[in-house]
Design a protein around this motif. Structure first.
Motif, short mmCIF file in Angstrom:
data_model
loop_
_atom_site.label_atom_id
_atom_site.label_comp_id
_atom_site.label_asym_id
_atom_site.label_seq_id
_atom_site.Cartn_x
_atom_site.Cartn_y
_atom_site.Cartn_z
N ASN A 28 45.11 27.31 75.34
CA ASN A 28 45.59 28.48 76.07
C ASN A 28 44.46 29.43 76.42
N PHE A 29 44.46 29.89 77.67
CA PHE A 29 43.50 30.89 78.15
C PHE A 29 44.13 32.25 77.89
N THR A 42 47.90 29.21 80.84
CA THR A 42 47.74 30.64 80.56
C THR A 42 49.09 31.34 80.73
#
Length: 311
Positions: free
Chosen positions: A69-70, A46
């Protein structure tokens, strides 16, 4: 999973995968990122986990084949370098739109109506009661808003401004955007000159770094407010601090910073800027939705399918 996650996300991840959890909320170090690329099949990084070309350079094909990806922004990941090393990158676009637009409106209203100043006064115990000229701010309804970046989030902000506050909408974008409410595409310079409120909603990255600098700020109206919910380095923070300190613009509202989490003392000391700690998506159901979307991307990839949110 590179950060602690909401309980529902953790539970779902453990249903789907063999999971290792990183307990820290700080960004991954270079050595942690290199180790993770060698040890794991997939990762959920992230903001702040900077997977640069240099991080990938030690590998031909790392064990890790997927960075889910967060978050929607992927400017912290060198996507081209990842692809060169056989690593797929995905993000979570739809999950963040409304929450981020709501924070933009929060900052716009707080900046316009001097809400942070008022809240500090009440907490200080020094408030002496209402009077007709206390904390006079800028009325929002019917004003002109300029949206820089008319993607999903920019459009959601513009929609709130038009339908909620009867504002005229101007925007800059790489291409004209078809929307079902009045919105006029203009140059960046014209937007600076005409807008009472300016909201930045462009992606981060080299193309937008310092898009808003001293010249843009000088073109703004003296009463106008600048709102940034995009990435900190889209704005020249030093130039913005000077414009605010000298009263050349009416105010600013920031949820992101150039060297986050570092915020310069010169900026923190100003009363005409509202500062939030990157709250854009900070609602439990939103962060849960982001995690579930990231897990869905991972699940699809390891099932041999194209992830729905491949970057």
């Amino acid at each position: 999973m590179t950060r602690p996650m909401p309980a529902q996300v953790v539970a779902r991840a453990e249903e789907l995968f063999d999971v290792e959890h990183r307990a820290s909320n700080t960004p991954m170090s270079a050595s942690e990122m290199r180790s993770a690329l060698a040890l794991y099949d997939g990762m959920m990084p992230t903001l702040g986990d900077r997977f640069s070309a240099e991080i990938f350079a030690e590998f031909g094909r790392p064990r890790c084949r997927m960075l889910a990806n967060f978050g929607v922004g992927v400017d912290h990941i060198d996507v081209a370098a990842a692809a060169d090393h056989g690593v797929t990158v995905t993000n979570t676009p739809g999950a963040v739109t409304d929450a981020t637009a709501d924070i933009a409106m929060t900052l716009l209203l707080m900046s316009a109506r001097r809400a942070a100043e008022g809240e500090r006064l009440v907490r200080s115990g020094q408030w002496q009661g209402w009077h007709p000229t206390q904390f006079l701010g800028l009325h929002v309804s019917g004003k002109t808003v300029g949206i820089i970046g008319m993607g999903r989030i920019g459009e959601a902000i513009a929609r709130r401004c038009h339908h909620g506050f009867g504002m005229e909408v101007l925007y800059t974008n790489r291409s004209e955007k078809a929307v079902d409410f009045p919105a006029h595409q203009v140059s960046l310079e014209e937007l600076a000159r005409r807008s009472d409120f300016i909201v930045i909603a462009v992606p981060g990255g080299p193309e937008t770094m310092y898009l808003i600098g001293a010249d843009f700020l000088a073109a703004m109206q003296e009463h106008a407010h600048l709102i940034n919910i995009a990435r900190g380095n889209v704005v020249d923070e030093t130039a913005l601090t000077e414009a605010l300190r000298e009263g050349r613009i009416g105010g600013a509202g920031l949820d992101v910073y150039e060297f986050e989490p570092e915020v310069p003392e010169a900026l923190r000391g100003l009363s005409n800027v509202t500062l939030l700690p990157h709250l854009g998506t900070a609602a439990l159901e939103v962060r849960t939705g982001m995690g579930m979307m990231a897990l869905g991307n991972l699940q699809a990839f390891f099932a041999g399918e194209t992830p729905p949110n491949r970057v």
